[in-house]
Design an enzyme around this catalytic site. Structure first.
Site, PDB file in Angstrom:
ATOM      1  CD  GLU A 151      -3.126  -0.979   2.069  1.00 31.01           C
ATOM      2  OE1 GLU A 151      -2.926  -0.416   3.143  1.00 31.01           O
ATOM      3  OE2 GLU A 151      -4.223  -1.454   1.743  1.00 31.01           O
ATOM      4  CD  GLU A 315      -4.501  -5.985   2.593  1.00 31.40           C
ATOM      5  OE1 GLU A 315      -5.215  -5.261   3.309  1.00 31.40           O
ATOM      6  OE2 GLU A 315      -3.267  -5.894   2.550  1.00 31.40           O
TER       7      GLU A 315
HETATM    8  C1  GAL Z   1      -4.615  -2.692   4.833  1.00 28.52           C
HETATM    9  C2  GAL Z   1      -3.202  -3.197   4.915  1.00 28.52           C
HETATM   10  C3  GAL Z   1      -3.082  -4.436   5.766  1.00 28.52           C
HETATM   11  C4  GAL Z   1      -3.813  -4.243   7.048  1.00 28.52           C
HETATM   12  C5  GAL Z   1      -5.248  -3.855   6.794  1.00 28.52           C
HETATM   13  C6  GAL Z   1      -5.993  -3.564   8.084  1.00 28.52           C
HETATM   14  O1  GAL Z   1      -4.650  -1.337   4.514  1.00 28.52           O
HETATM   15  O2  GAL Z   1      -2.672  -3.490   3.657  1.00 28.52           O
HETATM   16  O3  GAL Z   1      -1.718  -4.661   6.025  1.00 28.52           O
HETATM   17  O4  GAL Z   1      -3.148  -3.263   7.772  1.00 28.52           O
HETATM   18  O5  GAL Z   1      -5.287  -2.693   6.028  1.00 28.52           O
HETATM   19  O6  GAL Z   1      -5.615  -2.372   8.690  1.00 28.52           O
END
Ligand code: GAL
Length: 681
Positions: A151, A315
């Protein structure tokens, strides 16, 4: 051929952190993932110290063991570069790698993304760790792809370290060659800001009133994007030397101050997004009046699609959101994980990977839940994932199909970044962008974002019947030439207030407004004003339809024989003045509307231009449902997504195949709360 997002299958995966769990759990975890169809894991994005525990000392055993086990189980792996979290030994020894706040105070070790992209030391250390990781792991049979960092620009999208100032000067020297040119571009005669040596130029610093020169800030955002892009390319170029030819390079998420189209061209094979629609139910920001909530993520997914037409979700939400310091959102209700997975697929995702397998029991993300809770016991959410796997099995023919839209919203980074620094610009832009999205959703009108770039041509626009370019405050001759050609060839272009009053430096032009857009729109703007707060909602009228001319009003006059006044203001002191002009130009037409677009305004435009409910001959849906359409080989796949906690009644006006059941359906259908249907026509 790529193992994922290759046009032949839709796949599921999950994010896993082998370093968070006892090694004795790995085997069972991988078996349980495979059993519910999660056949790819992403690993290692925060694990620098497991590969380089001390400066220059490399150890590969940990991930070798994991990768060997994965290969044994038939599990595919996306391996990450670990640069989002530099190790303590690195930041302690070389504090110059840290990012700083606007006062120059360094962001210290203890969180993540605290580095800056321009530190020569950080670039060297990143080069080393990426080179070592790629050289050692890239040929491993379990690996199918690489994620760069994690990110870019999440958490922080501004950079104020010393390295950034030095790099900013270089960026400006390349752009302007001489200080005279920089002084001219930035209008430094205003308030005596004239620079006499490059050393006097800094990234924006704290100033009285916080008002940094706006032309400098515009260049600063371009500089940040340039820094991220060159840093991503540094990593991608190394990985490309070592990776297997079929393995892909990606990164995850979309954040501010990054030109992702350039990143895709320079560094990526495909972009992946991190989709957390549960933020629509976040306790602090929850708005019961907001009709969109989790549906706003369809807007983000449309942005991803503007980079990679078929993309991945690295994700995908599978549990409650929360850190110990911020964010509180509920556990997805039964059906919502399925709904959000299908929302992603509807917009073009051919790979969906859940975040994360088990919820972490330590650290700041103890409330950011994965599929499983702390104990790892089977639960409802895992049961839902198993059913999703079953459903995904039935929709494999969709793989590689493309989202289709006849309406486009034009964007460009110069205007996005100008709106970020300019209140007058952002006020009109945010109202119009929100209203366009909400209304297009509610009228079941699929749309795309279309980015105008240096390499754009009229071919990129030709497939759209109507293009909205709501507030192109900055216009260029090149972009205008493409738009004129689009209209001349039969397109319909809709522009809103404040068009054309700035150049690429963000300086105002002295032309009659709307400047470069005057010709195609047949419009002149002798006068303009913000809507006065005591005028309430200023209304306009077009052929009997009344609608709002929100926020800001250009008072218009038609120019030339082909321009026709279609609408007038009906309130305020300028009642009777033209508010909407249509100009016939070649085979097409351009519309200039004097206000920002409110929801009722967008609705009137869509109706009058014949774009609303484009599939109504086939299907009728309530506003609570989104309609998204993907197409392949002459077949259209209609996704019906019910975001509501109530069941929805839809009507199929023609006989269609339900892809989940294989049965043909027609007539009245009840879609359960949070339900999804996919029909083939
Ligand atoms: C995303 C990130 C993950 C985890 C998730 C929850 O932005 O890529 O590593 O942090 O959010 O906060």
């Amino acid at each position: 051929m790529r193992k994922l997002i290759n046009g032949t299958s839709i796949d599921l995966g999950v994010c896993y952190y082998p370093e968070h769990w006892d090694q004795s759990l790995w085997s069972e975890d991988l078996d349980r993932m495979m059993a519910v169809g999660l056949k790819t894991v992403r690993i290692a994005e925060f694990a620098w110290s497991l590969i380089e525990p001390r400066e220059g000392e490399y150890t590969y055993e940990f991930f070798d063991s994991f990768l060997n086990l994965a290969a044994e189980k038939g599990m595919q792996v996306i391996f990450c570069t670990p640069t989002a979290t530099p190790p303590a030994w690195l930041t302690e020894k070389y504090p110059e790698v840290l990012n700083a706040d606007i006062d120059g105070n360094l962001y210290r070790h203890g969180s993540r993304r605290h580095y800056n992209y321009n530190s020569p030391v950080y670039r060297e250390k990143s080069r080393n760790i990426v080179e070592k990781s790629a050289a050692h792991y890239a040929k491993h049979p379990a690996i199918v792809g690489w994620q760069l960092d994690n990110e870019f620009n999440c958490e922080n999208d501004r950079f104020y370290s010393e390295s950034d100032t030095l790099a900013f000067r270089k960026f400006l020297q390349e752009k302007y060659s001489t200080l005279e040119e920089l002084n001219q571009a930035w209008g430094t005669r205003f308030w005596n800001q004239t620079y006499t040596a490059w050393e006097e130029v800094y990234v924006p610093r704290k100033t009285n009133n916080h008002s940094v020169n706006p032309h400098e800030v515009l260049d600063y955002y371009r500089f940040i994007s340039d820094s991220v892009n060159s840093y991503a390319k540094l990593q991608a170029d190394i990985i490309r030397k070592y990776k297997k030819p079929e393995d892909f390079i990606t990164t995850n998420g979309m954040f501010a101050n990054i030109d992702y189209q350039r990143m895709e061209r320079d560094s990526l094979d495909v972009l992946m997004y991190d989709s957390y629609p549960d933020f629509g139910y976040e306790l602090d920001s929850y708005n019961p009046e907001d009709a969109m909530k989790d549906r706003w993520w369809s807007r983000n997914l449309s942005e991803v699609r503007a980079v990679s037409s078929n993309f991945g979700i690295m994700e995908q939400q599978s549990g409650a959101n929360g850190w110990n310091t911020r964010m509180e959102a509920p556990t997805p209700r039964p059906g919502q994980i399925t709904l959000w997975t299908m929302q992603s697929i509807a917009h073009g995702a051919d790979y969906v990977s859940y975040f994360r397998w088990r919820t972490c029991t330590f650290g700041t993300e103890i409330y950011w839940h994965g599929i499983l809770d702390y104990s790892g016991r089977d639960n409802r959410r895992l049961g839902e994932i198993a059913k999703i796997y079953d459903k995904v099995g039935k929709i494999q023919e969709i793989a590689g199909s493309k989202y289709v839209a006849k309406v486009g919203i034009i964007k460009d980074y110069d205007n996005i970044w100008d709106a970020q620094l300019d209140r007058w610009h952002s006020r009109v832009d945010s109202v119009s962008q929100n209203a366009l999205f909400v209304t297009l959703q509610q009228t079941h009108t699929p749309f795309d974002y279309v980015y105008l770039e240096k390499i754009s041509s009229v071919e990129d626009l030709g497939q759209y019947e109507v293009l909205f370019y709501p507030h192109a405050c900055i216009l260029t001759v090149e972009r205008m030439a493409i738009l004129e050609q689009y209209v001349a060839e039969g397109g319909k272009l809709v522009m809103g207030c404040r068009t054309g009053y700035k150049d690429m430096n963000g300086r105002c032009v002295t032309d009659y407004l709307p400047g470069l857009a005057s010709k195609v729109t047949g419009t002149d703007i002798p006068e303009y004003s913000f809507v006065a707060p005591d005028d309430g909602h200023v209304m306009a009228e077009w052929d009997g339809a009344e609608f709002e001319a929100a926020v800001f009003n250009d008072l218009l006059a038609p120019v030339g024989d082909n321009a026709e006044v279609l609408g007038t203001y009906i309130s305020s002191y300028y009642a009777g003045c033209p508010a909407l002009i249509r100009n016939r130009f070649g085979k097409g037409e351009a519309y200039y509307f004097g206000g920002a677009f409110a929801e009722d305004t967008v609705r009137v435009f869509l109706d009058k231009l014949g774009e609303s409910e484009p599939y109504e001959e086939w299907i009728r849906l309530p506003e609570s449902c989104e309609l998204a359409v993907r197409e392949k080989g002459g077949k259209k796949y209609l996704f019906v997504l019910n975001y509501s906690a109530e069941q929805a009644e839809i009507t199929l006006k023609t006989d269609m195949r339900n892809l989940f059941t294989g049965e043909r359906e027609m007539g009245q259908i009840v879609v359960e709360k949070y339900g999804v249907r996919i029909y083939v026509v």
